[in-house]
Scaffold this active site. Structure first.
Site, PDB file in Angstrom:
ATOM      1  N   GLN A  50       0.806  -1.220   0.000  1.00  0.00           N
ATOM      2  CA  GLN A  50       0.000   0.000   0.000  1.00  0.00           C
ATOM      3  C   GLN A  50       0.842   1.274   0.000  1.00  0.00           C
ATOM      4  O   GLN A  50       0.299   2.366  -0.120  1.00  0.00           O
ATOM      5  CB  GLN A  50      -0.955  -0.008   1.188  1.00  0.00           C
ATOM      6  CG  GLN A  50      -2.027  -1.063   1.046  1.00  0.00           C
ATOM      7  CD  GLN A  50      -2.938  -1.120   2.264  1.00  0.00           C
ATOM      8  OE1 GLN A  50      -2.575  -0.717   3.355  1.00  0.00           O
ATOM      9  NE2 GLN A  50      -4.132  -1.646   2.060  1.00  0.00           N
ATOM     10  N   ASN A  51       2.155   1.144   0.120  1.00  0.00           N
ATOM     11  CA  ASN A  51       3.012   2.320   0.009  1.00  0.00           C
ATOM     12  C   ASN A  51       3.096   2.671  -1.477  1.00  0.00           C
ATOM     13  O   ASN A  51       3.348   1.808  -2.319  1.00  0.00           O
ATOM     14  CB  ASN A  51       4.407   2.036   0.586  1.00  0.00           C
ATOM     15  CG  ASN A  51       5.213   3.308   0.725  1.00  0.00           C
ATOM     16  OD1 ASN A  51       5.430   4.022  -0.252  1.00  0.00           O
ATOM     17  ND2 ASN A  51       5.657   3.585   1.931  1.00  0.00           N
ATOM     18  N   LYS A  52       2.902   3.926  -1.787  1.00  0.00           N
ATOM     19  CA  LYS A  52       2.810   4.356  -3.188  1.00  0.00           C
ATOM     20  C   LYS A  52       4.150   4.797  -3.783  1.00  0.00           C
ATOM     21  O   LYS A  52       4.190   5.279  -4.917  1.00  0.00           O
ATOM     22  CB  LYS A  52       1.794   5.494  -3.322  1.00  0.00           C
ATOM     23  CG  LYS A  52       0.391   5.122  -2.876  1.00  0.00           C
ATOM     24  CD  LYS A  52      -0.137   3.923  -3.643  1.00  0.00           C
ATOM     25  CE  LYS A  52      -1.553   3.599  -3.229  1.00  0.00           C
ATOM     26  NZ  LYS A  52      -1.955   2.262  -3.640  1.00  0.00           N
ATOM     27  N   PHE A  53       5.255   4.623  -3.058  1.00  0.00           N
ATOM     28  CA  PHE A  53       6.550   5.107  -3.551  1.00  0.00           C
ATOM     29  C   PHE A  53       6.871   4.598  -4.962  1.00  0.00           C
ATOM     30  O   PHE A  53       7.142   5.385  -5.868  1.00  0.00           O
ATOM     31  CB  PHE A  53       7.681   4.718  -2.585  1.00  0.00           C
ATOM     32  CG  PHE A  53       9.032   5.148  -3.074  1.00  0.00           C
ATOM     33  CD1 PHE A  53       9.465   6.452  -2.888  1.00  0.00           C
ATOM     34  CD2 PHE A  53       9.862   4.276  -3.757  1.00  0.00           C
ATOM     35  CE1 PHE A  53      10.704   6.869  -3.363  1.00  0.00           C
ATOM     36  CE2 PHE A  53      11.104   4.679  -4.231  1.00  0.00           C
ATOM     37  CZ  PHE A  53      11.526   5.980  -4.032  1.00  0.00           C
ATOM     38  N   THR A 150       4.706   8.809   1.089  1.00  0.00           N
ATOM     39  CA  THR A 150       4.027   7.819   0.252  1.00  0.00           C
ATOM     40  C   THR A 150       3.439   6.683   1.087  1.00  0.00           C
ATOM     41  O   THR A 150       2.816   5.780   0.564  1.00  0.00           O
ATOM     42  CB  THR A 150       5.008   7.231  -0.779  1.00  0.00           C
ATOM     43  OG1 THR A 150       6.114   6.638  -0.086  1.00  0.00           O
ATOM     44  CG2 THR A 150       5.506   8.302  -1.739  1.00  0.00           C
TER      45      THR A 150
END
Length: 174
Positions: A50-53, A150
């Site tokens: 779920q981290n958008k980095f 992010t």
């Protein structure tokens, strides 16, 4: 098993950052705080799904999104991006930056001396920025830009608002 693992991480844990991803061609440095639980388990930067980095990096550089970690590193290198964390070691319960205690800084100044092509620093979130200010002080003369985190914990901004902010990286690479 997952419940036992979660309980382990709800206790204060001593954790360490990863080595930097950097080479002589790196022009910008992106700094996080310190890896979260999933990243530590997988030994990969920004491993939580779920981290958008990685999605943001692929989007701003018009690269096909991949979950292959080696390909992700190659995308960073192709676009002259270095990646590291401001914190070397700390104690933390879970993955939240607000739970970080007894932190010790990474040697950011030494890294910048060893890689003089770095011309700007981007902080992935406020914790990274605040810690970097403590490390480098007020007299530091390289551009330092704080970007929205992010992390899935930063639910206050939509993905598109985060993405829009992160496009500033392109300006610094030109």
């Amino acid at each position: 098993f997952e419940l036992a693992l979660a309980k382990t991480y709800l206790k204060m844990q001593k954790i360490s950052s990863f080595p930097p991803i950097i080479n002589k061609d790196s022009e910008i440095l992106i700094l996080g705080s310190i890896p979260g639980i999933r990243s530590l388990e997988m030994q990969q930067y920004y491993a939580h799904p779920q981290n958008k980095f990685w999605k943001i990096i692929c989007e701003i550089f018009n690269e096909e999104f991949t979950t292959n970690y080696q390909q992700r590193i190659e995308i960073l290198e192709k676009h002259h991006i270095a990646l590291w964390d401001v914190i070397d070691t700390c104690e933390r319960k879970g993955s939240l930056d607000s739970e970080i205690r007894n932190e010790e800084a990474n040697k950011i100044e030494e890294l910048l001396q060893n890689f003089p092509n770095i011309k700007a620093i981007f902080c992935n979130g406020q914790k990274s920025y605040k810690n970097l200010q403590k490390i480098l002080g007020k007299k530091f003369r390289m551009p330092i830009i704080v970007l929205p985190s992010t992390s899935p914990a930063n639910a206050g901004l939509s993905y598109f608002d985060k993405l829009k902010s992160w496009y500033i990286i392109l300006e610094k690479l030109q």
